[in-house]
Design a protein around this motif. Structure first.
Motif, mmCIF file in Angstrom:
data_model
loop_
_atom_site.group_PDB
_atom_site.id
_atom_site.type_symbol
_atom_site.label_atom_id
_atom_site.label_comp_id
_atom_site.label_asym_id
_atom_site.label_seq_id
_atom_site.Cartn_x
_atom_site.Cartn_y
_atom_site.Cartn_z
ATOM 1 N N VAL A 1 0.729 -1.065 0.036
ATOM 2 C CA VAL A 1 0.074 -0.051 -0.032
ATOM 3 C C VAL A 1 0.815 1.290 0.116
ATOM 4 C CG1 VAL A 1 -1.825 1.406 1.295
ATOM 5 C CG2 VAL A 1 -1.855 -1.229 1.228
ATOM 6 N N ASN A 2 0.405 1.919 -0.709
ATOM 7 C CA ASN A 2 1.282 3.458 -0.979
ATOM 8 C C ASN A 2 0.664 4.371 0.231
ATOM 9 O OD1 ASN A 2 2.464 5.769 -1.546
ATOM 10 N ND2 ASN A 2 1.706 6.024 -3.559
ATOM 11 N N MET A 3 1.606 4.612 1.322
ATOM 12 C CA MET A 3 1.499 5.091 2.471
ATOM 13 C C MET A 3 1.976 6.626 2.559
ATOM 14 S SD MET A 3 0.144 2.972 4.598
ATOM 15 C CE MET A 3 0.284 3.286 6.193
ATOM 16 N N SER A 4 2.609 6.819 1.219
ATOM 17 C CA SER A 4 2.957 8.053 1.055
ATOM 18 C C SER A 4 2.000 9.326 1.203
ATOM 19 C CB SER A 4 4.107 8.545 0.209
ATOM 20 O OG SER A 4 3.543 8.140 -1.193
ATOM 21 N N PRO A 5 2.098 10.437 1.610
ATOM 22 C CA PRO A 5 1.137 11.499 1.602
ATOM 23 C C PRO A 5 0.749 12.229 0.277
ATOM 24 C CG PRO A 5 2.995 12.417 2.543
ATOM 25 C CD PRO A 5 3.235 11.044 2.367
ATOM 26 N N THR A 6 -0.596 12.103 -0.105
ATOM 27 C CA THR A 6 -0.817 12.743 -1.418
ATOM 28 C C THR A 6 -0.285 14.167 -1.420
ATOM 29 O OG1 THR A 6 -2.793 11.248 -1.389
ATOM 30 C CG2 THR A 6 -2.778 13.096 -3.160
ATOM 31 N N PRO A 7 0.383 14.586 -2.257
ATOM 32 C CA PRO A 7 1.004 16.021 -2.428
ATOM 33 C C PRO A 7 -0.413 16.754 -2.558
ATOM 34 C CG PRO A 7 1.563 14.948 -4.298
ATOM 35 C CD PRO A 7 0.875 13.961 -3.508
ATOM 36 N N GLN A 8 -0.743 17.969 -1.871
ATOM 37 C CA GLN A 8 -1.513 18.992 -2.142
ATOM 38 C C GLN A 8 -1.134 20.197 -2.477
ATOM 39 O OE1 GLN A 8 -4.934 18.491 -0.746
ATOM 40 N NE2 GLN A 8 -4.404 16.537 0.131
ATOM 41 N N PRO A 9 -2.021 20.385 -3.708
ATOM 42 C CA PRO A 9 -1.693 21.631 -4.478
ATOM 43 C C PRO A 9 -1.346 22.921 -3.621
ATOM 44 C CG PRO A 9 -3.865 21.256 -4.555
ATOM 45 C CD PRO A 9 -3.444 20.223 -3.903
ATOM 46 N N ALA A 10 -0.414 23.807 -3.638
ATOM 47 C CA ALA A 10 -0.086 25.090 -2.953
ATOM 48 C C ALA A 10 -1.090 25.869 -2.789
ATOM 49 C CB ALA A 10 1.335 25.453 -3.298
ATOM 50 N N LEU A 11 -1.281 26.321 -1.497
ATOM 51 C CA LEU A 11 -2.100 27.594 -1.599
ATOM 52 C C LEU A 11 -1.712 28.595 -2.170
ATOM 53 C CD1 LEU A 11 -3.385 27.249 2.309
ATOM 54 C CD2 LEU A 11 -4.591 26.446 -0.001
ATOM 55 N N TYR A 12 -2.973 29.586 -2.700
ATOM 56 C CA TYR A 12 -2.524 30.531 -3.332
ATOM 57 C C TYR A 12 -1.966 31.728 -2.616
ATOM 58 C CZ TYR A 12 -3.356 35.304 -5.636
ATOM 59 O OH TYR A 12 -3.267 36.693 -6.075
#
Lengths: 137, 140
Positions: free
Chosen positions: B12-23
């Protein structure tokens, strides 16, 4: 105390001008500067009442008028102190006349200096009639 | 990474899903800053701050204020600080009754300036449509 709906409407129309590059350019071209106070008023308010509000702020002051809430028609003019010569030549305006009448006079004159009787100060009103065209797009 | 020896399943891929950077708006010193107070009479006013960059409104704050004998009071505010378009409505004690009510999350990207710019007029109109309700809430 409630704010008159027509004043909210005039505020709404002014914001619509400031929302677009064309509107901002139009206002800047007519001398509007950041920080300048905007007084919204009803067309049928007396000059005395509106000028009392204008004089609470550092000039120049922009006065924005709306006649009714159903029309996208914003009428604006700028009030700024007049020089000595202009004061001597100033037309007298009755304090009981409406600010709408003053706007009409400023529009016809292209820049009308007036002095409200019973007041020492004079002011120059320069109308911005083209605002109608921008808001009607 | 290999498969599980017993089950043959992929790990299972446990790495965090990258969130788009906030403006984040362009730095203020790169922008043209425009402020205008609109006075509606009887102590009511609307104070607008705009940062302009390449003809876009890249940051704004719209504040409703009320002045009485006790001073000048913040009644409501809509702004786009911290990558979030949000709304504040205050009571007489200055407590935010909405606790920074989120309206929209703003992300960085090629369209972010246009997105912020497009929010200005709806938020300005919203502030005016809620104007008296905000004031009544403040008066309570």
């Amino acid at each position: 105390m409630n704010v008159e709906e027509v004043r909210l409407h005039a505020t709404r129309l002014f914001g619509r001008l400031m929302a677009t590059p064309e509107g901002r350019h139009f206002l800047a071209h007519n001398g509007f500067q950041s920080g300048q106070a905007v007084i919204v008023a009803q067309y049928d308010e007396t000059i005395q009442d509106v000028m009392a509000r204008v004089h609470a702020h550092r000039p120049p002051v922009t006065v924005a008028l709306a006649k009714d809430v159903d029309a996208d028609d914003l009428q604006m003019f700028e009030v700024r102190p007049a020089d000595r010569q202009a004061l001597d030549d100033a037309a007298l305006a009755s304090p009981q006349a409406t600010i709408g009448m003053l706007y009409e006079a400023a529009q016809q004159g292209g820049g009308n200096t007036f002095r409200v009787t019973e007041w020492d100060q004079a002011a120059t009103a320069v109308s911005f009639p083209e605002a109608r065209q921008l808001l009607s797009v | 990474m290999g498969r599980n020896r017993k089950t043959g399943k992929k790990p299972v891929n446990m790495s965090p899903t990258p969130q788009p950077a906030l403006y984040r708006p362009p730095d203020e010193h790169l922008c043209e800053v425009v402020n205008y107070p609109v006075f509606l009479g009887d102590g009511h006013s609307l104070h607008v701050h705009q940062r302009l960059y390449r003809n876009f409104i890249v940051w704004f704050a719209i504040m409703q204020r009320f002045e009485n004998a006790a001073g000048i009071h913040d009644v409501a505010r809509i702004d786009c600080c911290h990558g979030m378009l949000h709304r504040h409505v205050f009571d007489r004690q200055g407590v935010d009754l909405m606790d920074q009510q989120p309206i929209a999350t703003l992300y960085s990207g090629s369209e972010s300036w246009a997105t912020v710019d497009s929010h200005f007029t709806p938020m300005y109109d919203r502030m005016l449509s809620e104007y008296m309700a905000n004031h009544r809430r403040w008066c309570q």
